[in-house]
Design a protein around this motif. Sequence first.
Motif, short mmCIF file in Angstrom:
data_model
loop_
_atom_site.label_atom_id
_atom_site.label_comp_id
_atom_site.label_asym_id
_atom_site.label_seq_id
_atom_site.Cartn_x
_atom_site.Cartn_y
_atom_site.Cartn_z
N PRO A 186 91.21 -88.64 -3.56
CA PRO A 186 91.79 -87.36 -2.93
C PRO A 186 93.05 -87.74 -4.23
O PRO A 186 93.27 -86.31 -5.38
N ASP A 187 93.82 -89.02 -4.27
CA ASP A 187 95.09 -88.51 -5.01
C ASP A 187 95.02 -89.42 -6.23
O ASP A 187 95.59 -89.29 -7.29
N GLY A 188 93.71 -89.51 -6.94
CA GLY A 188 93.60 -89.64 -8.42
C GLY A 188 93.95 -91.19 -8.49
O GLY A 188 93.19 -91.96 -9.28
N THR A 189 93.97 -92.36 -7.47
CA THR A 189 93.99 -93.60 -7.94
C THR A 189 92.31 -94.21 -7.65
O THR A 189 91.49 -93.50 -7.21
N ASN A 190 92.08 -95.22 -7.77
CA ASN A 190 91.01 -95.95 -7.86
C ASN A 190 90.53 -96.59 -6.81
O ASN A 190 91.47 -97.28 -5.97
N ILE A 191 89.15 -95.82 -6.23
CA ILE A 191 88.69 -96.62 -4.67
C ILE A 191 88.88 -98.24 -4.80
O ILE A 191 89.10 -98.99 -3.62
N GLY A 192 88.68 -98.75 -6.17
CA GLY A 192 88.49 -100.39 -5.89
C GLY A 192 86.81 -100.26 -4.85
O GLY A 192 86.13 -100.02 -5.18
N PHE A 193 86.95 -101.95 -4.26
CA PHE A 193 85.82 -102.21 -3.47
C PHE A 193 86.54 -101.05 -1.99
O PHE A 193 87.31 -101.33 -1.53
N PRO A 194 84.95 -100.73 -1.50
CA PRO A 194 85.14 -99.48 -1.14
C PRO A 194 85.70 -100.16 0.68
O PRO A 194 84.46 -100.41 1.19
N ALA A 195 86.38 -100.14 1.32
CA ALA A 195 86.78 -100.84 2.17
C ALA A 195 87.38 -100.26 3.58
O ALA A 195 86.95 -100.61 4.73
N VAL A 196 87.60 -99.15 3.40
CA VAL A 196 88.39 -98.08 5.17
C VAL A 196 87.35 -96.58 4.01
O VAL A 196 86.98 -96.14 3.23
N PRO A 197 87.00 -95.97 5.83
CA PRO A 197 86.79 -94.72 5.43
C PRO A 197 86.77 -93.66 4.05
O PRO A 197 85.59 -93.00 3.70
N ASP A 198 88.36 -93.93 3.96
CA ASP A 198 88.58 -92.76 3.52
C ASP A 198 87.54 -93.10 1.41
O ASP A 198 87.43 -91.98 0.92
N GLU A 199 88.16 -94.83 1.43
CA GLU A 199 87.39 -94.83 0.14
C GLU A 199 85.33 -94.99 -0.01
O GLU A 199 85.01 -94.77 -1.10
N ILE A 200 84.81 -95.62 1.18
CA ILE A 200 83.62 -95.22 1.44
C ILE A 200 83.37 -93.68 1.09
O ILE A 200 81.99 -93.52 0.37
N ARG A 201 83.88 -92.67 2.12
CA ARG A 201 83.54 -91.50 1.16
C ARG A 201 83.43 -91.13 0.22
O ARG A 201 82.68 -90.50 -0.50
N ALA A 202 84.53 -91.36 -0.62
CA ALA A 202 84.83 -91.18 -1.93
C ALA A 202 83.57 -91.89 -2.89
O ALA A 202 82.96 -91.21 -4.27
N PHE A 203 83.21 -93.07 -2.91
CA PHE A 203 82.36 -94.34 -3.15
C PHE A 203 81.00 -93.72 -3.52
O PHE A 203 80.82 -93.23 -4.12
N ILE A 204 80.60 -92.64 -2.26
CA ILE A 204 79.60 -92.37 -2.07
C ILE A 204 78.97 -90.68 -2.57
O ILE A 204 78.51 -90.55 -3.63
N ALA A 205 80.24 -90.16 -2.61
CA ALA A 205 80.69 -89.01 -3.52
C ALA A 205 80.43 -89.23 -5.35
O ALA A 205 79.32 -88.21 -5.60
#
Length: 183
Positions: free
Chosen positions: A135-154
């Motif tokens: 959401p803040d425009g930063t890199n997901i990297g490896f999606p390892a936490v819920p917010d990153e996983i949601r962003a990766f699936i999107a």
Amino acid sequence: MTRHSVLAGLIVVFALALPGSTSAQTPPAASDVVATAVAKAKAENKAVLIEFGASWCTWCRNFEAFVKSPDAGPILAEHFVIVNLTVRERDDKKVLEHPGGNGLMDGWGGAMSGLPFYVFLNGAGGKVADSNAMPDGTNIGFPAVPDEIRAFIALMDKAVPALPAVHRDTLQSYLVRVMPKAN
């Protein structure tokens, strides 16, 4: 065999073992790897997933394990031509880098991003999305936490709009399963 020919053979073997010798094969140019992947994706009606990583990057190894896992790997391979480009290596491992890889990563928005950084291309080679998708425009990297996983699936939905729900759920389940557990 003469003593001279044995000595000459030993010198050649020793020279090939020296750091900086030409015995190690330089990886192909990043642009050539990407061009080949785009051509294959176009022929197979797939998207391209390019992961930029380095040998020292633990999160990159986690991403590679995800891409090659028995449950997520076949799904990703069905929808993507997957490319790994080595970038940002330390001095003693610079020979592992794909020539031009750092420039491609920077050009696709990864100049200020950590690793792994990934980009999705369509079959024509046009950029669809990249991992600067938090959401803040930063890199997901490896999606390892819920917010990153949601962003990766999107991102998956953006890269492959017709991604079946069962595939999306399998990818998400894998990431949730390997997510680090809080103590």
